[in-house]
Design an enzyme around this catalytic site. Structure first.
Site, PDB file in Angstrom:
ATOM      1  N   SER A 290      13.524 110.494  95.589  1.00 43.01           N
ATOM      2  CA  SER A 290      13.812 109.515  96.645  1.00 43.01           C
ATOM      3  C   SER A 290      14.389 110.184  97.892  1.00 43.01           C
ATOM      4  O   SER A 290      14.130 109.746  99.023  1.00 43.01           O
ATOM      5  CB  SER A 290      14.722 108.399  96.144  1.00 43.01           C
ATOM      6  OG  SER A 290      16.029 108.879  95.925  1.00 43.01           O
TER       7      SER A 290
ATOM      8  N   HIS B 196      24.572 115.827  97.639  1.00 41.09           N
ATOM      9  CA  HIS B 196      25.332 115.592  96.400  1.00 41.09           C
ATOM     10  C   HIS B 196      25.943 114.195  96.445  1.00 41.09           C
ATOM     11  O   HIS B 196      26.493 113.791  97.475  1.00 41.09           O
ATOM     12  CB  HIS B 196      26.426 116.659  96.257  1.00 41.09           C
ATOM     13  CG  HIS B 196      27.195 116.520  94.984  1.00 41.09           C
ATOM     14  ND1 HIS B 196      26.704 116.944  93.770  1.00 41.09           N
ATOM     15  CD2 HIS B 196      28.409 115.956  94.738  1.00 41.09           C
ATOM     16  CE1 HIS B 196      27.584 116.658  92.825  1.00 41.09           C
ATOM     17  NE2 HIS B 196      28.629 116.070  93.385  1.00 41.09           N
TER      18      HIS B 196
ATOM     19  N   GLU C 226      22.963 108.692 100.821  1.00 44.98           N
ATOM     20  CA  GLU C 226      22.251 109.983 100.775  1.00 44.98           C
ATOM     21  C   GLU C 226      21.016 109.934 101.656  1.00 44.98           C
ATOM     22  O   GLU C 226      20.722 110.870 102.407  1.00 44.98           O
ATOM     23  CB  GLU C 226      21.826 110.309  99.335  1.00 44.98           C
ATOM     24  CG  GLU C 226      22.961 110.584  98.380  1.00 44.98           C
ATOM     25  CD  GLU C 226      22.444 110.949  96.988  1.00 44.98           C
ATOM     26  OE1 GLU C 226      21.548 111.787  96.878  1.00 44.98           O
ATOM     27  OE2 GLU C 226      22.951 110.366  96.004  1.00 44.98           O
TER      28      GLU C 226
END
Ligand code: GRF
Length: 203
Positions: free
Chosen positions: A14, A109, A174
Site C-alpha cells: 500500500s 515505519h 504513512e
C-alpha cells in the site's frame, strides 16, 4: 534528469501504491524504475507490474544474508537506481545493501520513532497505552529503524481503538508522509547534522 527509484517490498504494497500514485500525479520528483520483492506472491509485486513498472522477485530462502543483499544491490544498480525506498520490506539489511545506497535509502515505519522500533510497532504502541502514535520516514542506517528522521505525522490513540483501527489510522498517515518526504529529499537541498535532517541551503 529525474532520479530513478527502487522500491523494496515483501507484501501488500500500500505504501508502494502511495508512491506510484504520487508519481502519476507528478508529485514524486522521481521515477520508480524497479520494484523488488523477496516474496513471489507479494500483492505489491503484481500491483507494480499492473502499473507498468518492472517487478523483480529475488528469493532470500537458502541464501546467506550478505549474498541476498549483494544480489539485491546489483539488481537495483542494473536498473540505474539512485534512491531506494523500503516499503514493508521485512528483512534486516546488511552493509552489502546499505553501503551502496548510503544516504539515499529511506524507510517508513508505523510509529513515532524512536518509540517502538521493530516488528508490530502498532501493537507495541497500543499495548504500552500511549495516547499519541504515528508514522515516521527516516534515512536508513545500520541499526534497526534508527536512522535520521525526515518526516513524522502524529495520530491520536483513541480509547475505542483496537490494534487494527489504530494501525489503519497510522497507515493513512504513512501514505501521506512517505511520498511527501521522498519528494522533498529528491528535490530539495538537505543535509544531515548529527541526527538532524535539515532542509534548505546553508546560509
Ligand atoms: C507499513 O506499515 C510499513 O510502515 C511497515 O510495513 C507496512 C507495509 O505495508 N514497514 P504496505 O506493504 O506498504 O501496505
Amino acid at each position: 534528469m529525474r532520479s530513478r527509484i527502487g522500491v523494496l517490498i515483501s507484501g501488500r504494497g500500500s505504501n508502494l501504491q502511495a508512491l506510484l500514485d504520487a508519481q502519476s500525479a507528478g508529485a514524486l520528483g522521481g521515477e520508480i524504475a524497479v520494484v523488488l520483492s523477496n516474496v513471489e506472491s507479494a500483492p505489491g509485486l503484481a500491483l507494480a507490474r499492473g502499473r507498468g513498472v518492472v517487478g523483480v522477485f529475488n528469493d532470500h530462502r537458502g541464501k546467506p544474508r550478505e549474498q541476498f543483499d549483494r544480489e539485491t544491490a546489483s539488481i537495483l544498480k542494473e536498473h540505474g537506481v539512485e534512491w531506494v525506498c523500503l516499503a514493508g520490506f521485512m528483512r534486516l539489511l546488511s552493509a552489502e545493501l546499505i553501503t551502496p545506497f548510503a544516504g539515499r535509502m529511506v524507510n517508513v515505519h508505523p510509529s513515532l520513532l524512536p518509540a517502538f522500533p521493530g516488528k508490530d510497532a502498532q501493537r507495541q504502541a497500543w499495548e504500552h497505552g500511549v495516547k499519541v502514535s504515528g508514522a515516521t520516514v527516516h534515512l536508513v542506517d545500520a541499526g534497526l529503524d534508527s536512522g535520521p528522521i525526515v518526516m513524522q505525522e502524529a495520530v491520536p490513540v483513541l480509547d475505542a481503538d483496537d490494534v487494527e483501527t489504530l494501525a489503519a489510522r497510522i497507515l493513512a498517515a504513512e501514505h501521506r508522509i512517505y511520498p511527501t518526504a521522498v519528494a522533498r529529499l529528491l528535490q530539495e537541498p538537505f543535509r544531515v547534522e548529527g541526527r538532524r535532517v535539515v532542509f534548505g541551503t546553508v546560509q
